[in-house]
Design an enzyme around this catalytic site. Structure first.
Site, PDB file in Angstrom:
ATOM      1  N   LYS A  81       0.849  -1.198   0.000  1.00  0.00           N
ATOM      2  CA  LYS A  81       0.000   0.000   0.000  1.00  0.00           C
ATOM      3  C   LYS A  81       0.884   1.247   0.000  1.00  0.00           C
ATOM      4  CE  LYS A  81      -3.939   1.997   2.564  1.00  0.00           C
ATOM      5  NZ  LYS A  81      -4.832   1.825   3.730  1.00  0.00           N
ATOM      6  N   SER A 156      -9.721   1.773   2.819  1.00  0.00           N
ATOM      7  CA  SER A 156      -8.864   2.521   1.933  1.00  0.00           C
ATOM      8  C   SER A 156      -7.816   1.680   1.210  1.00  0.00           C
ATOM      9  CB  SER A 156      -8.146   3.627   2.718  1.00  0.00           C
ATOM     10  OG  SER A 156      -7.306   3.063   3.706  1.00  0.00           O
ATOM     11  N   SER A 180      -9.887  -0.515   7.053  1.00  0.00           N
ATOM     12  CA  SER A 180      -9.322  -0.388   5.705  1.00  0.00           C
ATOM     13  C   SER A 180      -8.602  -1.603   5.151  1.00  0.00           C
ATOM     14  CB  SER A 180      -8.370   0.801   5.643  1.00  0.00           C
ATOM     15  OG  SER A 180      -9.103   1.959   5.436  1.00  0.00           O
TER      16      SER A 180
END
Ligand code: GLN
Length: 494
Positions: A81, A156, A180
């Site tokens: 990420k 997210s 997330s």
């Protein structure tokens, strides 16, 4: 053949590489071929590190051919990420303000992955600074759900979940401040785990809500998640909130997962599940039956303060964010406005031009909650409610080994469906946020498909540092069902 390699799970690939049946180079090439085909539509990656990945894969192949051991992830192509610092590529956090930011160091988790032999393919898209539930708040690109390109991948960590689901990575790291990792895992039909707060080092994770953030694995099955967690977990002297290994030793998660579970007691919160869609409720009821048949006892409990979790989170997380994001000022990091005069203007214009709408909304909310006169009424009160939520968990875990509930009230929603109404978006985190407030671990595993064929996720929450047991409980369901083998049909995606 490429499809063959890509369909291997992470551990199976690693073992095949170790046995020299396939090479890391061929796996990495297959991943980049999939990325060339799918990423223009799916948008999972923001940055790709093709040359570095291929030369690293070649180096690992050489070592393996020479009989040198290379670690638990030797040769496995994976994704990270984009809020986790890497000293290669860009670390943008999905924000224009960091669009060209090159981190000067690797996060501790990245150092651990590299030491374990992982091949980093690239950095994945995310809601700007991890603020969101659909990846639609990214300032740098759009990610869609590989199961249905009209729908969001969740957020997210939407890029990481989509990359794993669409076979563009074998595993990935995400971060979870309020859901997330778990929610995008659920929307994309993969396994995602938020570890206990303090289990994994946050050094090098760009801070959003520092008392809530945790890095964790996204994978195609429970064993792969267990392996990746084992690689990144542990005390880090560079993160004072990471927990001492003597107080909470890191278990051999992978070795634990197949151990039979005797005398399992599961807690459910019936009135809590009522807010979920019919398909989700049906899937969770079926899950509970699978466990019951396997000998588990099911108890009904209440979590009286859960209903305040979202409000509490949006005071605490925004307060912490408003402080953490003060460092993006056009001087220390990232974007600087081109036409600013004095330093006040540099500060104001760089932030006005660099941050997106949701980030600005949260900075304003957090600044307000922390301002003198409102601090007691909002921030301090939220801290007190946080404590009550923590006590709800303590009460639940005195009666049961774990809590089971949906990950999200619905399956993946349509792109644009909730963007006009931030409160609707915030409500999609209703089941995941409490775990972050209490610091306890949670895992999301695929447990069904809705009437439209979209994946549904089961969430299992446990006491602090019970990751080994949560993974075992998750594996118990996985070993009796085949939802984890379902993958999106990618042929039609161009
Ligand atoms: N969706 C939640 C938010 O918008 C949680 C995000 C996260 O876990 N990073 O803040």
């Amino acid at each position: 053949m490429a499809g063959g390699i890509l369909n291997l799970a992470c551990i199976a690939l690693r073992d095949a590489i170790a046995r020299r049946e396939v090479t890391s180079t061929s796996a990495t090439e297959a991943v980049f071929a999939a990325i060339d085909k799918l990423n223009p539509t799916i948008g999972a990656y923001l940055t790709l590190c093709k040359d570095a990945a291929l030369s690293r894969a070649a180096e690992i192949d050489k070592d393996i051919a020479a009989g040198k051991a290379r670690g638990a992830l030797a040769g496995v192509p994976m994704a990270i990420k984009d809020n986790i610092c890497t000293d290669f590529g860009v670390t943008s956090c999905g924000s224009k303000i960091l669009e060209n930011f090159h981190a000067p160091y690797n996060a501790t988790v990245v150092e651990k992955l590299l030491a374990a032999g992982a091949v980093v393919v690239g950095k994945t898209n995310m809601d700007e600074f991890a603020m969101g539930s659909s990846t639609e708040n990214s300032g740098l690109g759009r990610t869609v759900n590989p199961w249905d390109t009209q729908r969001v991948p969740g957020g997210s960590s939407g890029g990481s979940a989509a990359a794993v689901a669409a076979r563009m990575a074998f595993v990935a790291l995400g971060s979870d401040t309020g859901g997330s990792i778990r929610q995008p895992a659920s929307f994309c039909g993969v396994v995602g785990m938020k570890p206990t707060y303090g289990r994994v080092s946050r050094y090098g994770l760009v801070a959003y809500g520092s008392s809530l953030d945790q890095i964790g694995p996204l994978a195609r099955n429970v064993a792969d998640a267990a392996l990746l967690l084992g690689v990144v977990a542990g005390h880090d002297p560079k993160d004072s909130t990471s927990v001492d290994g003597e107080l909470a030793p890191v278990a051999d998660y992978l070795a634990e997962i197949e151990k039979p579970m005797e005398g399992l007691t599961i807690a459910i919160v019936p009135e809590f599940n009522e807010g979920a869609s019919e398909d989700v409720r049906r899937a969770i009821a079926e899950v509970i039956e699978v466990y019951r048949k396997a000998g588990a006892k099911v108890v009904e409990i209440t979590m009286p303060h859960f209903e305040y979790a979202i409000a509490t989170y949006y005071v605490i997380a925004t307060a912490e964010a408003s402080s953490n994001l003060a460092r993006y000022d056009g001087v220390h990091y990232g974007y600087r406005s081109k036409d600013a005069g004095d330093y006040i203007e540099v500060y104001a214009k760089s932030r006005a031009e660099g941050f997106g709408a949701e980030v600005k909304r949260r900075i304003m909310l957090g600044t307000y909650a922390l301002s003198s006169g409102y601090y007691d009424a909002y921030y301090l009160k939220a801290l007190r409610v946080r404590n009550l939520i923590r006590q709800d968990f303590t009460g639940a875990f005195a009666k049961a080994d774990c809590l089971m509930m949906p990950v999200a009230p619905t399956t993946a929603f349509k792109i644009g469906e909730k963007t006009a109404d931030p409160l609707q978006m915030y409500l999609s985190d209703i089941y995941t946020i409490a775990a972050n407030l209490a610091g306890v671990p949670g895992i999301s595993i695929p447990c069904g498909l809705d009437s439209g064929g979209l994946p549904i996720g089961l969430q299992i929450l446990g006491p602090a540092f019970s990751e080994a047991k949560m993974l075992r409980i998750a594996r118990m369901f996985e070993s009796k069902t085949d939802y984890h083998t379902k993958a999106p049909a990618l042929e039609g995606i161009q």
